[in-house]
Design a protein around this motif. Sequence first.
Motif, mmCIF file in Angstrom:
data_model
loop_
_atom_site.group_PDB
_atom_site.id
_atom_site.type_symbol
_atom_site.label_atom_id
_atom_site.label_comp_id
_atom_site.label_asym_id
_atom_site.label_seq_id
_atom_site.Cartn_x
_atom_site.Cartn_y
_atom_site.Cartn_z
ATOM 1 N N PRO A 115 -23.503 -19.034 22.657
ATOM 2 C CA PRO A 115 -22.090 -19.378 22.789
ATOM 3 C C PRO A 115 -21.304 -18.401 23.665
ATOM 4 C CG PRO A 115 -22.788 -19.670 20.533
ATOM 5 C CD PRO A 115 -23.938 -19.051 21.259
ATOM 6 N N ARG A 118 -22.061 -19.096 27.218
ATOM 7 C CA ARG A 118 -21.489 -20.388 27.589
ATOM 8 C C ARG A 118 -19.991 -20.237 27.852
ATOM 9 N NH1 ARG A 118 -20.708 -25.298 23.999
ATOM 10 N NH2 ARG A 118 -20.082 -26.753 25.612
ATOM 11 N N GLU A 119 -19.335 -19.460 27.020
ATOM 12 C CA GLU A 119 -17.908 -19.193 27.234
ATOM 13 C C GLU A 119 -17.672 -18.491 28.565
ATOM 14 O OE1 GLU A 119 -16.940 -17.073 23.671
ATOM 15 O OE2 GLU A 119 -16.797 -18.921 22.496
ATOM 16 N N ARG A 120 -18.560 -17.533 28.859
ATOM 17 C CA ARG A 120 -18.397 -16.810 30.121
ATOM 18 C C ARG A 120 -18.561 -17.764 31.309
ATOM 19 N NH1 ARG A 120 -20.851 -10.983 31.818
ATOM 20 N NH2 ARG A 120 -20.243 -11.109 33.989
ATOM 21 N N LEU A 122 -17.863 -20.976 31.287
ATOM 22 C CA LEU A 122 -16.654 -21.809 31.339
ATOM 23 C C LEU A 122 -15.481 -21.061 31.970
ATOM 24 C CD1 LEU A 122 -16.843 -23.560 27.834
ATOM 25 C CD2 LEU A 122 -17.081 -24.687 30.052
ATOM 26 N N ILE A 123 -15.350 -19.775 31.620
ATOM 27 C CA ILE A 123 -14.291 -18.941 32.202
ATOM 28 C C ILE A 123 -14.482 -18.832 33.713
ATOM 29 C CG2 ILE A 123 -13.535 -16.517 32.385
ATOM 30 C CD1 ILE A 123 -12.351 -17.540 29.959
ATOM 31 N N ALA A 126 -13.329 -22.010 35.263
ATOM 32 C CA ALA A 126 -11.872 -22.130 35.223
ATOM 33 C C ALA A 126 -11.245 -21.251 36.307
ATOM 34 C CB ALA A 126 -11.346 -21.748 33.840
ATOM 35 N N SER A 127 -11.815 -20.071 36.508
ATOM 36 C CA SER A 127 -11.292 -19.163 37.521
ATOM 37 C C SER A 127 -11.531 -19.740 38.919
ATOM 38 C CB SER A 127 -11.965 -17.803 37.330
ATOM 39 O OG SER A 127 -11.960 -17.075 38.519
ATOM 40 N N LYS A 158 -20.202 -29.606 38.200
ATOM 41 C CA LYS A 158 -20.770 -29.426 36.855
ATOM 42 C C LYS A 158 -21.749 -30.559 36.520
ATOM 43 C CE LYS A 158 -18.940 -28.883 32.326
ATOM 44 N NZ LYS A 158 -17.771 -29.004 31.459
#
Lengths: 190, 190
Positions: A115, A118-120, A122-123, A126-127, A158
């Motif tokens: 997780p 995965r968050e990294r 997604l960040i 987003a950036s 993606k």
Amino acid sequence: MVRWEPNARGRLEKAALELYAERGFDATTVAEIAARAGLTERTFFRHFADKREVLFGGTEGLEDLLVRGTLKASDDGLGPVEAIAAALAEFAENVFTKQRHELARHRQAIIAAHPDLRERELIKMASLASALAGALRRRGVGDPAAALAAEAGIAIFKVAFERWVAGPAGASLPQLIRESAAALKSVTGP
Amino acid sequence: MVRWEPNARGRLEKAALELYAERGFDATTVAEIAARAGLTERTFFRHFADKREVLFGGTEGLEDLLVRGTLKASDDGLGPVEAIAAALAEFAENVFTKQRHELARHRQAIIAAHPDLRERELIKMASLASALAGALRRRGVGDPAAALAAEAGIAIFKVAFERWVAGPAGASLPQLIRESAAALKSVTGP
């Protein structure tokens, strides 16, 4: 004196992804990665801050590259989403070659299982979307069009990337990006 | 015996968001939130697992609701992205009323200032995209169209929501969602 190691970065990356796949990300140490690559820990830390960084370090300069590609395609007369898709396809052509398919597959499996990784990811996406929207605004695209085009571009990448990673080794990521862009057009348009 | 507290959940949420805005998220305690709401800590913990949960707890059932709305709009003959946009607009109509604008603005500012909360928000959106893509597949939409339509729907919502939160209190989120959907169509179109 720093000893020159040919392609140390690539060797470390390959060794790390193999070990993460074999033993799991958590159980793998930097010492093991260096040993597998036939290098020292010191060399590892000249290239990567830690073992997470091996998974994300290959994308330095990614934002700049894609922003420049988008601006160029935009100046060549492409619409906002088409310009981003063209920049992504060109990037994929150079970076995500067929030879990289296996490594990319390993990397994706590790990220999916953690997780925090995965968050990294997604960040990071987003950036990238913010950077692309900013570039489009500098070319006179208004809002919300610029923000939507950037998000749409990320969505195209993606979905294409997930298909590429899940598919056979011979598939072409640039081709999948073009298919994704066409599919988005068909689901939004009348 | 559990004492009935009228609208305890809403009062706790309002108190929490006020305190997060005044003192910062990190410095606020559950005891302070309960006291501000005129309730006990015990009541707080009947409604929320922790103080992070206050920021994300209001969206329980969100996925189900949007999936059902999308399927209904899809059965009524809308295209994939239009169906998702219609479901989002209906959801916004009921949930993000003008009265909720100030709370939503506070919430957004707190999330933007905390990387871990931002990551949680991104994960929530990614999970919603998966659920929507699954719903479209069940209605016979193929891939990559289903995945792209879902990602496009999330992009429409994200951009509209950011504009709503940043804009004047009187703005209508459903209207901004419709504008976002139209903008996406125009940037992807020929």
